[in-house]
Scaffold this active site. Structure first.
Site, PDB file in Angstrom:
ATOM      1  N   ASP A   1       0.902  -1.378   0.076  1.00 53.40           N
ATOM      2  CA  ASP A   1       0.176  -0.008   0.099  1.00 53.40           C
ATOM      3  C   ASP A   1       0.755   1.235   0.145  1.00 53.40           C
ATOM      4  O   ASP A   1       1.770   1.196   0.928  1.00 53.40           O
ATOM      5  CB  ASP A   1      -0.929  -0.052   1.353  1.00 53.40           C
ATOM      6  CG  ASP A   1      -1.825   0.888   1.048  1.00 53.40           C
ATOM      7  OD1 ASP A   1      -3.229   0.652   1.037  1.00 53.40           O
ATOM      8  OD2 ASP A   1      -1.940   2.104   1.009  1.00 53.40           O
TER       9      ASP A   1
ATOM     10  N   HIS B   1     -10.087  -5.021  -3.154  1.00 55.85           N
ATOM     11  CA  HIS B   1      -9.039  -5.532  -2.766  1.00 55.85           C
ATOM     12  C   HIS B   1      -9.133  -5.866  -1.377  1.00 55.85           C
ATOM     13  O   HIS B   1      -9.943  -5.395  -0.717  1.00 55.85           O
ATOM     14  CB  HIS B   1      -7.965  -4.172  -3.078  1.00 55.85           C
ATOM     15  CG  HIS B   1      -8.681  -2.993  -2.508  1.00 55.85           C
ATOM     16  ND1 HIS B   1      -9.553  -2.187  -2.982  1.00 55.85           N
ATOM     17  CD2 HIS B   1      -8.192  -2.483  -1.167  1.00 55.85           C
ATOM     18  CE1 HIS B   1      -9.940  -1.312  -2.364  1.00 55.85           C
ATOM     19  NE2 HIS B   1      -9.190  -1.196  -1.403  1.00 55.85           N
TER      20      HIS B   1
ATOM     21  N   HIS C   1      -6.873  -5.805   2.348  1.00 59.61           N
ATOM     22  CA  HIS C   1      -5.906  -5.281   3.089  1.00 59.61           C
ATOM     23  C   HIS C   1      -5.430  -6.376   3.997  1.00 59.61           C
ATOM     24  O   HIS C   1      -5.997  -6.841   4.792  1.00 59.61           O
ATOM     25  CB  HIS C   1      -6.297  -3.919   3.728  1.00 59.61           C
ATOM     26  CG  HIS C   1      -6.722  -3.030   3.013  1.00 59.61           C
ATOM     27  ND1 HIS C   1      -6.283  -1.724   2.763  1.00 59.61           N
ATOM     28  CD2 HIS C   1      -8.151  -2.829   2.833  1.00 59.61           C
ATOM     29  CE1 HIS C   1      -6.832  -1.000   2.347  1.00 59.61           C
ATOM     30  NE2 HIS C   1      -8.205  -1.520   1.990  1.00 59.61           N
TER      31      HIS C   1
HETATM   32  P1  5GP Z   1      -9.795   1.474   0.339  1.00 62.73           P
HETATM   33  O1  5GP Z   1     -10.208   2.583   1.124  1.00 62.73           O
HETATM   34  O2  5GP Z   1     -10.433   1.354  -0.988  1.00 62.73           O
HETATM   35  O3  5GP Z   1     -10.130   0.162   1.081  1.00 62.73           O
HETATM   36  O4  5GP Z   1      -8.247   1.363   0.355  1.00 62.73           O
HETATM   37  C1  5GP Z   1      -7.686   1.830  -0.873  1.00 62.73           C
HETATM   38  C2  5GP Z   1      -6.058   1.783  -0.341  1.00 62.73           C
HETATM   39  O5  5GP Z   1      -5.331   1.710  -1.604  1.00 62.73           O
HETATM   40  C3  5GP Z   1      -5.607   2.767   0.582  1.00 62.73           C
HETATM   41  O6  5GP Z   1      -4.924   2.127   1.671  1.00 62.73           O
HETATM   42  C4  5GP Z   1      -4.594   3.407  -0.259  1.00 62.73           C
HETATM   43  O7  5GP Z   1      -3.514   3.903   0.416  1.00 62.73           O
HETATM   44  C5  5GP Z   1      -4.095   2.706  -1.586  1.00 62.73           C
HETATM   45  N1  5GP Z   1      -3.824   3.241  -2.738  1.00 62.73           N
HETATM   46  C6  5GP Z   1      -4.604   4.309  -3.399  1.00 62.73           C
HETATM   47  N2  5GP Z   1      -3.791   4.550  -4.392  1.00 62.73           N
HETATM   48  C7  5GP Z   1      -2.816   3.732  -4.551  1.00 62.73           C
HETATM   49  C8  5GP Z   1      -1.650   3.556  -5.454  1.00 62.73           C
HETATM   50  O8  5GP Z   1      -1.521   4.171  -6.440  1.00 62.73           O
HETATM   51  N3  5GP Z   1      -0.554   2.621  -5.219  1.00 62.73           N
HETATM   52  C9  5GP Z   1      -0.635   1.691  -3.980  1.00 62.73           C
HETATM   53  N4  5GP Z   1       0.382   0.869  -3.879  1.00 62.73           N
HETATM   54  N5  5GP Z   1      -1.854   1.820  -3.350  1.00 62.73           N
HETATM   55  C10 5GP Z   1      -2.683   2.759  -3.416  1.00 62.73           C
END
Ligand code: 5GP
Ligand code: ZN
Length: 110
Positions: free
Chosen positions: A30, A98, A100
């Site tokens: 992340d 996704h 985590h």
């Molecule tokens: P969500 O809130 O959708 O469950 O989590 C999205 C996750 O994707 C967040 O923890 C954020 O830091 C990560 N993230 C967003 N954009 C990118 C990116 O361009 N590259 C990577 N490696 N992680 C990302």
């Protein structure tokens, strides 16, 4: 899918080192970690989120948890703390399913 950041990472448009890659999924760190170890496990197929899952994804989901277990072992987390989190609705910011994997010390909410 156009304009999906995770699709761009998966198809190489945005370069990223993968912790793991198979026919159906990738795993990568992340960009803004919420724990000491914060890895995203992402199906290659553009699935929007939990709401889009059905029985046809059974074997993909098993593969995702196999990948989680492999990453837990590789990162020596068996005897440490770890969690698997999937956000949905307003808590989900990237609209490509996704998982985590958060290991070690938890720093903030994902
Ligand atoms: P969500 O809130 O959708 O469950 O989590 C999205 C996750 O994707 C967040 O923890 C954020 O830091 C990560 N993230 C967003 N954009 C990118 C990116 O361009 N590259 C990577 N490696 N992680 C990302
Ligand atoms: Zn996508």
């Amino acid at each position: 899918m156009d304009n999906c950041i995770f699709c761009k990472i998966i198809n190489g448009e945005i370069p990223k080192d993968f912790e793991l890659e198979s026919e159906n999924l990738v795993a990568f760190a992340d960009i803004n970690p919420s724990a000491d170890i914060h890895i995203l496990i992402v199906p290659k197929e553009h699935i929007g989120g939990i709401k889009d899952l059905n029985r046809s994804h059974d074997s993909l989901l098993s593969e995702i948890y196999e990948a989680v277990n492999k990453l837990v072992t590789e990162n020596n987390l068996e005897n440490d703390s770890y969690r698997v989190v999937v956000n949905g609705g307003k808590a989900q910011h990237v609209p490509h399913l996704h998982f985590h994997l958060l290991g070690g010390q938890w720093k903030k909410m994902v």
